[in-house]
Design an enzyme around this catalytic site. Sequence first.
Site, PDB file in Angstrom:
ATOM      1  N   ASP A 178      -6.779   1.173   8.308  1.00  0.00           N
ATOM      2  CA  ASP A 178      -5.492   1.651   8.481  1.00  0.00           C
ATOM      3  C   ASP A 178      -5.596   3.345   8.685  1.00  0.00           C
ATOM      4  O   ASP A 178      -6.751   3.662   8.489  1.00  0.00           O
ATOM      5  CB  ASP A 178      -4.459   1.552   7.379  1.00  0.00           C
ATOM      6  CG  ASP A 178      -5.027   1.776   6.063  1.00  0.00           C
ATOM      7  OD1 ASP A 178      -5.678   2.918   6.041  1.00  0.00           O
ATOM      8  OD2 ASP A 178      -4.641   1.472   5.056  1.00  0.00           O
TER       9      ASP A 178
ATOM     10  N   TYR B  65       6.710  -8.717   8.482  1.00  0.00           N
ATOM     11  CA  TYR B  65       6.365  -7.211   8.786  1.00  0.00           C
ATOM     12  C   TYR B  65       6.655  -6.791  10.047  1.00  0.00           C
ATOM     13  O   TYR B  65       6.614  -7.400  10.989  1.00  0.00           O
ATOM     14  CB  TYR B  65       4.795  -6.871   8.426  1.00  0.00           C
ATOM     15  CG  TYR B  65       4.301  -7.592   6.959  1.00  0.00           C
ATOM     16  CD1 TYR B  65       4.539  -6.460   6.050  1.00  0.00           C
ATOM     17  CD2 TYR B  65       3.788  -8.639   6.753  1.00  0.00           C
ATOM     18  CE1 TYR B  65       4.004  -6.913   4.855  1.00  0.00           C
ATOM     19  CE2 TYR B  65       3.648  -9.093   5.552  1.00  0.00           C
ATOM     20  CZ  TYR B  65       3.488  -8.209   4.345  1.00  0.00           C
ATOM     21  OH  TYR B  65       3.311  -8.587   3.007  1.00  0.00           O
TER      22      TYR B  65
ATOM     23  N   ARG C  44      -3.553  -5.342   8.227  1.00  0.00           N
ATOM     24  CA  ARG C  44      -4.585  -4.564   8.620  1.00  0.00           C
ATOM     25  C   ARG C  44      -5.616  -5.178   9.220  1.00  0.00           C
ATOM     26  O   ARG C  44      -6.297  -4.633  10.280  1.00  0.00           O
ATOM     27  CB  ARG C  44      -5.056  -3.639   7.349  1.00  0.00           C
ATOM     28  CG  ARG C  44      -4.201  -2.663   6.936  1.00  0.00           C
ATOM     29  CD  ARG C  44      -4.928  -1.962   5.582  1.00  0.00           C
ATOM     30  NE  ARG C  44      -4.768  -3.036   4.586  1.00  0.00           N
ATOM     31  CZ  ARG C  44      -5.772  -2.758   3.450  1.00  0.00           C
ATOM     32  NH1 ARG C  44      -6.167  -1.603   3.240  1.00  0.00           N
ATOM     33  NH2 ARG C  44      -5.457  -3.591   2.349  1.00  0.00           N
TER      34      ARG C  44
ATOM     35  N   ASP D 271       0.738  -1.134  -0.120  1.00  0.00           N
ATOM     36  CA  ASP D 271      -0.062  -0.029   0.031  1.00  0.00           C
ATOM     37  C   ASP D 271       1.089   1.228  -0.117  1.00  0.00           C
ATOM     38  O   ASP D 271       2.351   1.232   0.510  1.00  0.00           O
ATOM     39  CB  ASP D 271      -1.134   0.001   1.280  1.00  0.00           C
ATOM     40  CG  ASP D 271      -1.934  -0.979   1.174  1.00  0.00           C
ATOM     41  OD1 ASP D 271      -2.165  -1.426   0.119  1.00  0.00           O
ATOM     42  OD2 ASP D 271      -2.460  -1.396   2.424  1.00  0.00           O
TER      43      ASP D 271
END
Length: 307
Positions: free
Chosen positions: A86, A72, A190, A44
Amino acid sequence: MTSSGPTSGILLIDKPTGLTSHDVVAKTRRAAGTRKVGHAGTLDPMATGLLVLGLNSATRLLTYVVGLDKEYEATIRLGASTTTDDAEGETLETAASGTVERVTPEAIAAGLAAQTGAVLQRPSSVSAIKVDGRRAYARVRQGETVVLDARPVTIASIDLLAERPVLDAAGATVLDLDVRVTCSSGTYIRAIARDLGDTLGVGGHLTALRRTRIGPFGVAQAHAIDTLDPSTALVPPARVAAALFTVADLDAQQSIDLRNGKKIAFDGPARTTFAAIDPAGDLIGLFEVRGGAARVLVNFPADKEPA
């Protein structure tokens, strides 16, 4: 890219925030002087971190990179939910005063533990998943309510690195959690933030996301896009294949035969994918063993010599 250097290979890029993955691909095309640039999974615009790009014939390797496990680092904010799960979305709900302060470390640990292992995860409504031929995020942007079906993913671990109470823009107390997530391809970080907030009854969303690893490739080896020199940053296809598969070092005649589509005798376990490397250290292709002979899965043509 210099004319004397290789033209095929893998590039590891550290994507900055604010750029789309398509932006990074476009910049790489200009820097490398080729249209044939692909990627092994997007990030993103808000997110940073590792993008794996393939140039020219090495784009064929991306198929084998896409499905690798990923790692991550992220920040989950407890205290509010958003339309996008988010910080880029609009706030849907905020926790009542004092609610976030009553969330215990034990409840947080239990909420994260419940999302590890082989689980069913409902993707974010603004994901790129297609619904009746159109991307879910496009439908959401047009005002539609989209609820996607849960999908099986494997989340190997969610490690809580730090937690800190902070004040949001409205002056309300929220709780930020820094986490490290190791997971299978197809996992939405997310969604982890959203589901943790739902479990704790305070709402949750992601405020930061950084991809640090895809399979054997780490962001520490990645290059900044604005200073990218593909001629020096390119990882040769043979080195990439060696990181992913068992290597078969072939002699000159075997290499010629395999490049020409002939079967070669090879003693190895069936259903194992081998990376065939010639005496010069170049990747010939990937093959499997069937009936004592190599069956080519995909060939990798050698880079053309500069004129």
